[in-house]
Design an enzyme around this catalytic site. Structure first.
Site, PDB file in Angstrom:
ATOM      1  N   LYS A 152      47.630  44.972  45.855  1.00  0.00           N
ATOM      2  CA  LYS A 152      46.565  45.568  45.039  1.00  0.00           C
ATOM      3  C   LYS A 152      45.433  46.051  45.945  1.00  0.00           C
ATOM      4  CE  LYS A 152      47.851  42.885  41.011  1.00  0.00           C
ATOM      5  NZ  LYS A 152      47.731  41.644  40.259  1.00  0.00           N
ATOM      6  N   GLN A 155      43.883  36.655  39.605  1.00  0.00           N
ATOM      7  CA  GLN A 155      45.343  36.606  39.742  1.00  0.00           C
ATOM      8  C   GLN A 155      45.895  35.342  39.073  1.00  0.00           C
ATOM      9  OE1 GLN A 155      47.302  39.087  41.214  1.00  0.00           O
ATOM     10  NE2 GLN A 155      48.988  37.908  40.387  1.00  0.00           N
ATOM     11  N   ASP A 166      42.333  44.106  33.658  1.00  0.00           N
ATOM     12  CA  ASP A 166      43.679  43.622  33.335  1.00  0.00           C
ATOM     13  C   ASP A 166      43.932  43.684  31.827  1.00  0.00           C
ATOM     14  OD1 ASP A 166      45.570  42.987  35.184  1.00  0.00           O
ATOM     15  OD2 ASP A 166      44.784  40.983  35.626  1.00  0.00           O
TER      16      ASP A 166
END
Ligand code: NDP
Length: 285
Positions: free
Chosen positions: A53, A97, A120
């Protein structure tokens, strides 16, 4: 029949090129989108995802910072960091994460992220907006699948799409996005009896199960478009999807190999959301 195997490299690089251009246009206005990624603990797979990422951000010209915290970090310490990032004007997107260590309550942490920085799309407000079709962030993996289908000129409207899996991260939002695109959608899960009878009716079959090579040719209608979201580590160390590629490739009309298509497109959608967050923060959309 042998399926058209989607070339992820070609597809993903053309989409990323477009976003790189958008970032350079923002730079001319003195704006640089910023993403903060928070990694707690030392899960090897998570470390790879985070690195990918950060690399993708750098290549697109997006500012990115990775906060690597030890596994014993307390929930309070993590919430304090999120609160600081919520207030940091250089940061437009915050990504925690997953999975988090067991002593940390995932939902509490995700709910603490500013809705406007929730790239997200895990915050209940953003999930709700998705549900009612309000403009906002789209969750990266399902949005990536729609992007792939559109770029490959797959007709979604009026088609029967079957999603295998009903997780909050993939299956459910995937079904919602397909519905938005006017597909007739069926969702299968671990309690679905005679699943093959249903999946064999799919014009578009999306596998998001987390079981290596579970989907065989017998699950697939000849000519169907098969999108494999699964990422499973085999004993050999190799990655495999939820679809048995070698078996299905002779039956499907189009198929995504694993790795190389859905994974990189998911990261690309993260870039998209971060750029969108930066535009919104600067009153540009
Ligand atoms: P979850 O484990 O959260 O969900 C799996 C789903 O599959 C559940 O709904 C479960 O049903 C269903 N399922 C399990 N076994 C069966 C079965 N035998 N028959 C039918 N359905 C079954 O996984 P995720 O949704 O988070 O992830 C799915 C896969 O996608 C994983 O391999 C993951 O690594 C991958 N992934 C890939 C991403 C990418 O960027 N490419 C991003 C996110 C995930 P039930 O609800 O009844 O238990």
């Amino acid at each position: 029949m042998t399926a058209h195997v989607i070339n992820g490299k070609e597809l993903v690089s053309s989409v990323r090129e477009q976003f790189k251009q958008e970032v350079s246009e923002l730079a001319e206005k003195g704006i640089q989108p910023g993403l903060a990624v928070v990694l707690v603990g030392d899960d090897a797979a998570s470390a790879v995802y985070v690195r990918n990422k950060a690399k993708a951000c750098e290549a697109a010209g997006i500012y990115s910072v990775v906060h690597r915290l030890p596994a014993e970090t307390s929930q309070e310490e993590l919430l304090k960091l999120i609160s600081e990032l919520n207030g940091d004007a250089a940061i437009n997107g915050i990504l925690v994460q997953l999975p988090l260590p067991k002593h940390i309550h995932e939902e509490t942490v995700l709910d603490a992220i500013d809705v406007a920085k929730d790239v997200d799309c895990f915050h209940p407000v953003n999930v709700g907006n998705l549900m009612i079709g309000k403009k906002g962030f789209l969750p990266c993996t399902p949005a990536g699948v729609i992007e792939i289908l559109k770029r490959m000129d797959v007709q979604i409207s009026g088609k029967h799409a079957v999603v295998i899996g009903r997780s909050n991260i993939v299956g459910k939002p995937m079904a919602m996005l397909l519905l938005r695109e006017h597909a007739t959608v069926t969702v299968c899960h671990s309690k679905t009896p005679n699943m093959e009878e249903i999946t064999r009716q799919a014009d578009i079959l999306i596998a998001a199960v987390g079981r290596a090579q579970m989907i065989k040719a017998k699950h697939v209608k000849p000519g169907a478009v098969v999108v494999d979201v699964g990422i499973n580590r085999m004993e050999s160390g190799k990655l495999a999807g939820d679809v048995d590629f070698d078996d299905v490739v002779e039956t499907a009309g189009m198929i995504t190999p694993v790795p190389g298509v859905v994974g990189p497109m998911t990261i690309t959608m993260l870039l998209k959301n971060t750029i969108e967050a930066a535009k919104r923060a600067n009153g540009l959309v």
